[in-house]
Write a protein that holds these residues in place. Sequence first.
Motif, PDB file in Angstrom:
ATOM      1  N   MET A   1       0.842  -1.203   0.000  1.00 59.10           N
ATOM      2  CA  MET A   1       0.000   0.000   0.000  1.00 59.10           C
ATOM      3  C   MET A   1       0.876   1.251   0.000  1.00 59.10           C
ATOM      4  SD  MET A   1      -2.901   1.205   2.769  1.00 59.10           S
ATOM      5  CE  MET A   1      -4.002  -0.092   2.273  1.00 59.10           C
ATOM      6  N   SER A   2       0.494   2.197  -0.830  1.00 58.09           N
ATOM      7  CA  SER A   2       1.229   3.451  -0.906  1.00 58.09           C
ATOM      8  C   SER A   2       1.175   4.188   0.421  1.00 58.09           C
ATOM      9  CB  SER A   2       0.617   4.319  -2.012  1.00 58.09           C
ATOM     10  OG  SER A   2       1.021   5.658  -1.872  1.00 58.09           O
ATOM     11  N   ALA A   3       2.322   4.740   0.820  1.00 54.17           N
ATOM     12  CA  ALA A   3       2.365   5.503   2.072  1.00 54.17           C
ATOM     13  C   ALA A   3       1.636   6.827   1.922  1.00 54.17           C
ATOM     14  CB  ALA A   3       3.809   5.730   2.491  1.00 54.17           C
ATOM     15  N   THR A   4       1.579   7.353   0.703  1.00 53.14           N
ATOM     16  CA  THR A   4       1.019   8.681   0.486  1.00 53.14           C
ATOM     17  C   THR A   4      -0.441   8.760   0.909  1.00 53.14           C
ATOM     18  OG1 THR A   4       2.509   9.004  -1.379  1.00 53.14           O
ATOM     19  CG2 THR A   4       0.629  10.472  -1.239  1.00 53.14           C
ATOM     20  N   VAL A   5      -1.253   7.810   0.486  1.00 52.18           N
ATOM     21  CA  VAL A   5      -2.669   7.835   0.808  1.00 52.18           C
ATOM     22  C   VAL A   5      -2.870   7.662   2.312  1.00 52.18           C
ATOM     23  CG1 VAL A   5      -4.882   6.677   0.467  1.00 52.18           C
ATOM     24  CG2 VAL A   5      -3.323   6.994  -1.462  1.00 52.18           C
ATOM     25  N   ARG A   6      -2.167   6.731   2.910  1.00 49.32           N
ATOM     26  CA  ARG A   6      -2.300   6.501   4.341  1.00 49.32           C
ATOM     27  C   ARG A   6      -1.842   7.706   5.148  1.00 49.32           C
ATOM     28  NH1 ARG A   6      -3.397   2.467   7.631  1.00 49.32           N
ATOM     29  NH2 ARG A   6      -2.613   2.586   9.773  1.00 49.32           N
ATOM     30  N   GLU A   7      -0.708   8.277   4.768  1.00 50.07           N
ATOM     31  CA  GLU A   7      -0.212   9.446   5.489  1.00 50.07           C
ATOM     32  C   GLU A   7      -1.183  10.609   5.382  1.00 50.07           C
ATOM     33  OE1 GLU A   7       4.581   8.503   5.038  1.00 50.07           O
ATOM     34  OE2 GLU A   7       3.675  10.178   3.941  1.00 50.07           O
ATOM     35  N   GLN A   8      -1.781  10.787   4.205  1.00 50.99           N
ATOM     36  CA  GLN A   8      -2.763  11.852   4.035  1.00 50.99           C
ATOM     37  C   GLN A   8      -3.983  11.616   4.932  1.00 50.99           C
ATOM     38  OE1 GLN A   8      -4.006  12.388  -0.046  1.00 50.99           O
ATOM     39  NE2 GLN A   8      -4.532  14.530   0.284  1.00 50.99           N
ATOM     40  N   ALA A   9      -4.416  10.369   5.009  1.00 52.78           N
ATOM     41  CA  ALA A   9      -5.560  10.042   5.854  1.00 52.78           C
ATOM     42  C   ALA A   9      -5.243  10.239   7.333  1.00 52.78           C
ATOM     43  CB  ALA A   9      -6.000   8.606   5.592  1.00 52.78           C
ATOM     44  N   LEU A  10      -4.051   9.864   7.746  1.00 54.41           N
ATOM     45  CA  LEU A  10      -3.649  10.057   9.150  1.00 54.41           C
ATOM     46  C   LEU A  10      -3.570  11.539   9.489  1.00 54.41           C
ATOM     47  CD1 LEU A  10      -0.936   7.265   9.483  1.00 54.41           C
ATOM     48  CD2 LEU A  10      -3.134   7.359  10.687  1.00 54.41           C
ATOM     49  N   ALA A  11      -3.051  12.348   8.556  1.00 49.60           N
ATOM     50  CA  ALA A  11      -2.993  13.791   8.786  1.00 49.60           C
ATOM     51  C   ALA A  11      -4.393  14.374   8.904  1.00 49.60           C
ATOM     52  CB  ALA A  11      -2.227  14.467   7.653  1.00 49.60           C
ATOM     53  N   CYS A  12      -5.310  13.859   8.089  1.00 44.56           N
ATOM     54  CA  CYS A  12      -6.699  14.318   8.161  1.00 44.56           C
ATOM     55  C   CYS A  12      -7.303  13.964   9.516  1.00 44.56           C
ATOM     56  CB  CYS A  12      -7.507  13.697   7.026  1.00 44.56           C
ATOM     57  SG  CYS A  12      -9.221  14.247   6.954  1.00 44.56           S
ATOM     58  N   ARG A  13      -7.017  12.767  10.011  1.00 44.94           N
ATOM     59  CA  ARG A  13      -7.560  12.356  11.303  1.00 44.94           C
ATOM     60  C   ARG A  13      -7.049  13.251  12.426  1.00 44.94           C
ATOM     61  NH1 ARG A  13      -6.773   6.306  13.642  1.00 44.94           N
ATOM     62  NH2 ARG A  13      -4.635   7.042  13.919  1.00 44.94           N
ATOM     63  N   ALA A  14      -5.759  13.583  12.393  1.00 44.96           N
ATOM     64  CA  ALA A  14      -5.203  14.461  13.430  1.00 44.96           C
ATOM     65  C   ALA A  14      -5.826  15.847  13.365  1.00 44.96           C
ATOM     66  CB  ALA A  14      -3.685  14.538  13.274  1.00 44.96           C
ATOM     67  N   ALA A  15      -5.992  16.367  12.141  1.00 45.24           N
ATOM     68  CA  ALA A  15      -6.591  17.693  11.993  1.00 45.24           C
ATOM     69  C   ALA A  15      -8.065  17.675  12.388  1.00 45.24           C
ATOM     70  CB  ALA A  15      -6.435  18.160  10.550  1.00 45.24           C
ATOM     71  N   ALA A  16      -8.745  16.565  12.110  1.00 45.10           N
ATOM     72  CA  ALA A  16     -10.150  16.448  12.472  1.00 45.10           C
ATOM     73  C   ALA A  16     -10.348  16.541  13.977  1.00 45.10           C
ATOM     74  CB  ALA A  16     -10.722  15.131  11.950  1.00 45.10           C
ATOM     75  N   GLN A  17      -9.409  16.012  14.737  1.00 47.34           N
ATOM     76  CA  GLN A  17      -9.511  16.089  16.190  1.00 47.34           C
ATOM     77  C   GLN A  17      -9.516  17.534  16.658  1.00 47.34           C
ATOM     78  OE1 GLN A  17     -10.089  13.523  18.337  1.00 47.34           O
ATOM     79  NE2 GLN A  17     -10.340  15.153  19.853  1.00 47.34           N
ATOM     80  N   ALA A  18      -8.702  18.357  15.990  1.00 48.89           N
ATOM     81  CA  ALA A  18      -8.673  19.778  16.342  1.00 48.89           C
ATOM     82  C   ALA A  18      -9.993  20.460  15.994  1.00 48.89           C
ATOM     83  CB  ALA A  18      -7.514  20.463  15.617  1.00 48.89           C
ATOM     84  N   VAL A  19     -10.583  20.070  14.869  1.00 54.71           N
ATOM     85  CA  VAL A  19     -11.890  20.630  14.491  1.00 54.71           C
ATOM     86  C   VAL A  19     -12.953  20.209  15.500  1.00 54.71           C
ATOM     87  CG1 VAL A  19     -13.683  20.654  12.717  1.00 54.71           C
ATOM     88  CG2 VAL A  19     -11.281  20.678  12.044  1.00 54.71           C
ATOM     89  N   ALA A  20     -12.908  18.950  15.926  1.00 55.92           N
ATOM     90  CA  ALA A  20     -13.894  18.434  16.878  1.00 55.92           C
ATOM     91  C   ALA A  20     -13.829  19.170  18.217  1.00 55.92           C
ATOM     92  CB  ALA A  20     -13.675  16.939  17.087  1.00 55.92           C
ATOM     93  N   GLU A  21     -12.643  19.623  18.595  1.00 57.65           N
ATOM     94  CA  GLU A  21     -12.469  20.265  19.892  1.00 57.65           C
ATOM     95  C   GLU A  21     -12.826  21.749  19.888  1.00 57.65           C
ATOM     96  OE1 GLU A  21      -8.544  19.373  21.282  1.00 57.65           O
ATOM     97  OE2 GLU A  21      -8.887  17.204  21.241  1.00 57.65           O
ATOM     98  N   LEU A  22     -13.089  22.324  18.712  1.00 56.64           N
ATOM     99  CA  LEU A  22     -13.514  23.720  18.658  1.00 56.64           C
ATOM    100  C   LEU A  22     -14.887  23.879  19.306  1.00 56.64           C
ATOM    101  CD1 LEU A  22     -12.578  24.646  14.969  1.00 56.64           C
ATOM    102  CD2 LEU A  22     -11.343  25.328  17.038  1.00 56.64           C
TER     103      LEU A  22
END
Length: 420
Positions: A1-22
Amino acid sequence: MSATVREQALACRAAAQAVAELDTAARRRLLDGMADALAAESALILAANAQDVAAAAARGVAPAMLDRLRLDEARVTAMVAGVRHVAGLPDPVGQVTRREQRGDGLVIERVRVPLGVVAMIYEARPNVTADAAALCVKAGNGVILRGGSEAQQSNRAIAAALARALAAGGIDPAAVAVLEDPRRESMIELLQLSDVVDLAIPRGGEGLIRFVAEHARVPVIKHYKGVCHLYVDASAEDALALGLLIDGKTTRPAVCNALETLLVHADIAPRWLPQAAAALQVRGVELRGCERARALVPEMDPASDADYAAEFLDLILAVRVVDDLEEAIAHIRRYGSDHTEVIATRDEVRAERFIRALRSAVVMVNASSRFSDGGELGLGAEIGISTTRLHAYGPMGAESLTIERYVVRGSGQVRHPPSR
């Protein structure tokens, strides 16, 4: 599996946590900033869209698809207004939907929380980029957007404006990520990230939706097609029924809430169907009907069984004359897609029977099928129309992008007190 897609998804998950905490006010400011950015960059968005439309037209793309792809000033203005409407909606995150207190003092609540990361897979309509981003952010989620190659320039321009607004609001733009790689292999990788992606929502043609459903290892909310019916009852008011038909079929035939089949009660058909057919034919609609319908409108082409199951997305309408309401219901149950059904009637008993007998996501009584839309139904915008019976059914807004969990508040209660 390409690291690019997974890394992008993991970055989205981390950023989503910040959105959830607003908090509510901060999330609204963020969405207002997203709307401002889209308005400020409307010229760039329209220029990018013109490139997409020109390229699609050169490839011979069908008129219905071109209509879905095309943006103009009015559609961009509507896109901006949709984001602003979403910003002003009640915040679903943290909403307590049920609260009870037990005899021992234990308080049990059901509370709405974000889903997490949503994978949005869609075709043609670039406004989905803005709608999906706004609804996911409103619900405290991150979103990974994978639009079709035909709208690539438009989607990039819209996403770039949204990214600048997110950064200005102190949120990592990875919260609204665009999957740049157009290959299907990358989409499949995304759909199989069951440890990162919480939900996939495909929006487009039936082929795309089946492809997503077959390859996903994450939950999928599907909307295969919109085979929407109008049943004109014997008691229907002529002008009202005609208005519903013209609006439902001709105003924008390429959308999923457009009418595809007309069912007419035999008692009203001799009087009403010829005038309805004439009004449709003036507007360029091709009619395909049963033998009884063709006896009343001889220029109508014969309808096949496949026509009654078809989502034409074009100026084509299947027509059938039925003996009564029960025959209309049986037809819809056989050929319908659980999207939207309409009855034109002055009989309240028949209207209630129509509502109770059909399980479609939206049922209309004396109202156009074109109202089957998240914006029209008070959601501000929609991320899709679910015909899958999961936690969401019908047009999906911000609330549909949350789930309920239990929060239990106590003061030291234990289920099994220690024995002495």
